[in-house]
Design a protein around this motif. Structure first.
Motif, PDB file in Angstrom:
ATOM      1  N   UNK A  16       0.881  -1.122   0.135  1.00  0.00           N
ATOM      2  CA  UNK A  16       0.127   0.171   0.007  1.00  0.00           C
ATOM      3  C   UNK A  16       0.907   1.014  -0.074  1.00  0.00           C
ATOM      4  N   UNK A  17       1.098   1.932  -1.025  1.00  0.00           N
ATOM      5  CA  UNK A  17       1.800   2.923  -1.426  1.00  0.00           C
ATOM      6  C   UNK A  17       1.234   4.174  -1.454  1.00  0.00           C
ATOM      7  N   UNK A  18       1.158   5.129  -0.556  1.00  0.00           N
ATOM      8  CA  UNK A  18       0.656   6.257  -0.456  1.00  0.00           C
ATOM      9  C   UNK A  18       1.490   7.651  -0.761  1.00  0.00           C
ATOM     10  N   UNK A  19       0.934   8.278  -1.789  1.00  0.00           N
ATOM     11  CA  UNK A  19       1.927   9.332  -2.430  1.00  0.00           C
ATOM     12  C   UNK A  19       1.216  10.611  -1.948  1.00  0.00           C
ATOM     13  N   UNK A  20       1.986  11.221  -0.964  1.00  0.00           N
ATOM     14  CA  UNK A  20       1.514  12.895  -0.753  1.00  0.00           C
ATOM     15  C   UNK A  20       2.596  13.733  -1.547  1.00  0.00           C
ATOM     16  N   UNK A  21       1.699  14.466  -2.379  1.00  0.00           N
ATOM     17  CA  UNK A  21       2.157  14.939  -3.755  1.00  0.00           C
ATOM     18  C   UNK A  21       1.732  16.278  -3.829  1.00  0.00           C
ATOM     19  N   UNK A  22       2.476  17.048  -4.547  1.00  0.00           N
ATOM     20  CA  UNK A  22       2.013  18.667  -4.911  1.00  0.00           C
ATOM     21  C   UNK A  22       0.776  18.503  -5.362  1.00  0.00           C
ATOM     22  N   UNK A  23      -0.086  19.775  -5.237  1.00  0.00           N
ATOM     23  CA  UNK A  23      -1.422  19.852  -6.086  1.00  0.00           C
ATOM     24  C   UNK A  23      -0.968  20.048  -7.562  1.00  0.00           C
ATOM     25  N   UNK A  24      -1.986  19.750  -8.239  1.00  0.00           N
ATOM     26  CA  UNK A  24      -1.681  19.538  -9.904  1.00  0.00           C
ATOM     27  C   UNK A  24      -1.051  21.055 -10.273  1.00  0.00           C
ATOM     28  N   UNK A  64       0.665  23.446  -8.592  1.00  0.00           N
ATOM     29  CA  UNK A  64       1.519  23.805  -7.606  1.00  0.00           C
ATOM     30  C   UNK A  64       2.762  23.953  -8.461  1.00  0.00           C
ATOM     31  N   UNK A  65       3.683  25.338  -8.167  1.00  0.00           N
ATOM     32  CA  UNK A  65       4.720  25.522  -8.903  1.00  0.00           C
ATOM     33  C   UNK A  65       5.851  25.082  -8.290  1.00  0.00           C
ATOM     34  N   UNK A  66       6.597  24.371  -8.411  1.00  0.00           N
ATOM     35  CA  UNK A  66       7.793  23.723  -7.848  1.00  0.00           C
ATOM     36  C   UNK A  66       9.198  23.976  -8.220  1.00  0.00           C
ATOM     37  N   UNK A  95      21.287  27.402  -8.238  1.00  0.00           N
ATOM     38  CA  UNK A  95      19.823  26.691  -8.508  1.00  0.00           C
ATOM     39  C   UNK A  95      19.957  25.571  -9.521  1.00  0.00           C
ATOM     40  N   UNK A  96      20.141  24.411  -8.920  1.00  0.00           N
ATOM     41  CA  UNK A  96      20.447  23.320  -9.662  1.00  0.00           C
ATOM     42  C   UNK A  96      19.147  22.553 -10.520  1.00  0.00           C
ATOM     43  N   UNK A  97      18.068  23.124 -10.262  1.00  0.00           N
ATOM     44  CA  UNK A  97      16.782  22.665 -10.685  1.00  0.00           C
ATOM     45  C   UNK A  97      15.848  23.464 -11.359  1.00  0.00           C
ATOM     46  N   UNK A  98      15.044  23.361 -12.278  1.00  0.00           N
ATOM     47  CA  UNK A  98      14.280  24.278 -12.709  1.00  0.00           C
ATOM     48  C   UNK A  98      12.970  24.350 -12.210  1.00  0.00           C
ATOM     49  N   UNK A  99      12.214  25.412 -12.846  1.00  0.00           N
ATOM     50  CA  UNK A  99      10.834  25.582 -12.039  1.00  0.00           C
ATOM     51  C   UNK A  99       9.984  25.119 -12.962  1.00  0.00           C
ATOM     52  N   UNK A 100       9.014  24.495 -12.547  1.00  0.00           N
ATOM     53  CA  UNK A 100       7.590  23.843 -13.441  1.00  0.00           C
ATOM     54  C   UNK A 100       6.597  23.553 -12.641  1.00  0.00           C
ATOM     55  N   UNK A 101       5.500  23.492 -13.295  1.00  0.00           N
ATOM     56  CA  UNK A 101       4.201  23.224 -12.837  1.00  0.00           C
ATOM     57  C   UNK A 101       4.173  21.660 -12.608  1.00  0.00           C
ATOM     58  N   UNK A 102       3.610  21.082 -11.371  1.00  0.00           N
ATOM     59  CA  UNK A 102       3.713  19.634 -11.117  1.00  0.00           C
ATOM     60  C   UNK A 102       2.938  19.146 -12.111  1.00  0.00           C
ATOM     61  N   UNK A 103       1.756  19.362 -12.639  1.00  0.00           N
ATOM     62  CA  UNK A 103       0.879  18.541 -13.476  1.00  0.00           C
ATOM     63  C   UNK A 103       1.816  18.319 -14.837  1.00  0.00           C
TER      64      UNK A 103
END
Length: 314
Positions: A247-255, A257-259, A273-281
């Motif tokens: 049973x794997x439960x995933x607590x994730x950003x909202x669709x 959300x800007x990460x 800053x090693x990673x880009x900015x993107x929308x989770x969806x």
């Protein structure tokens, strides 16, 4: 190799808080995985979840799985299968809106128990995110807020069973991948093993432990921590004996959300800053097609998109 980290949360609010936080920090930085015991969810309740999950598989899923195996001729395969997983699975969504009442074949007791289990896991996920904030030097609630988007975080459970497999050398229970989301909480079978993670180029077993919850870091936490915590490749090896419950439960950003990396961490490290900015969806759309490939090209793809400039001004 150091043994797999097993951490008790029992003394997190006492004099040994600093020691427990240090264990969590080490596990996040060096493993991307750890196993929690004394996490506050009653053993008797977990036994009930396990019993009902296994009963549901036997009653509603097992025959369908066997029919699928027969129709594809999987028992007689002679070469490695790389486009299929030896698992029987369904997905429950909890947040922002639950779909538990809509899933066919679930009896009422199982629905109610899974609702209660999800509520307990949600509390535990948010507690863990705040412990990560404390270790990272971020303000309390930072990670939950980063996940929120306009409708709050997304949260769901993948209910899987891995039946006995006649050719585990040729068919994986679940092919190697990193998890796309935030923080993952896994209640796994304590008798049938199979989960492995990749550490220092070697596959390491995640030990089955009764009433434990295995925690792992998803791609989004790697981005927000600017690489301090990394999502780790893991897989499930099918077994010839016994059906493994997961049973794997995933607590994730909202669709929506800007990460992006937490500015405080980028400044503190005195690095870029090693990673880009993107929308989770958008990330999830890309992930769907390349789940079983290396994660680095996924991050690179967003560094190279024209939308990056548009998001950056949001």
């Amino acid at each position: 190799m150091a043994s797999f980290p097993v951490i008790s949360l029992e003394k997190i609010n006492g004099e040994e808080r600093a020691a427990v936080l240090a264990q969590i920090k080490d596990a996040c930085e060096n493993w991307g995985f750890f196993e929690l015991v004394n996490h506050g969810i009653a053993p008797e309740f977990m036994d009930k979840v396990e019993k009902l999950t296994k009963e549901h598989y036997r009653k509603c899923m097992e025959q369908r799985f066997n029919e699928m195996v027969a129709s594809k001729g999987l028992e007689a395969v002679q070469s490695e299968i790389d486009d299929l997983d030896w698992e029987s699975t369904f997905f429950l969504r909890h947040l922002p809106i639950s779909n538990i009442s809509e899933i066919p074949d679930l009896d009422q007791e199982y629905r109610e128990v899974m609702r209660e289990f999800a509520a307990k896991l949600e509390v535990l996920a948010e507690e863990l995110l705040d412990l990560l904030c404390e270790n990272l030097g971020l303000e309390k609630g930072y990670l939950k807020k980063a996940f929120c988007g306009s409708k709050g975080p997304t949260f769901g459970t993948k209910v899987s069973n891995y039946p006995p497999c006649p050719k585990p050398d040729l068919i994986k229970g679940l092919r190697a991948h990193t998890d796309a989301g935030g923080i993952i909480l896994l209640f796994q079978d304590d008798k049938v093993s199979g989960l492995q993670l990749l550490k220092d180029g070697e596959w390491v077993d995640v030990p089955p432990m009764r009433h434990s919850i295995v925690i792992n870091i998803g791609d989004q936490l790697e981005v927000i921590t600017n690489g301090r915590y990394k999502s780790v490749m893991h897989r499930v090896i099918a077994q010839t004996d016994g059906t493994r419950m997961s049973l794997a439960s995933f607590y994730n950003p909202g669709s929506d959300a800007v990460i992006y990396p937490a500015p405080a961490l980028v400044e503190k490290d005195g690095c870029q800053q090693l990673y880009p900015k993107f929308v989770f969806e958008d990330y999830m759309k890309l992930y769907a097609g390349v789940k079983f490939q290396a994660k680095e090209p996924r991050f690179e793809a967003f560094k190279n998109t024209a939308t990056l400039g548009q998001i950056a001004t949001a």
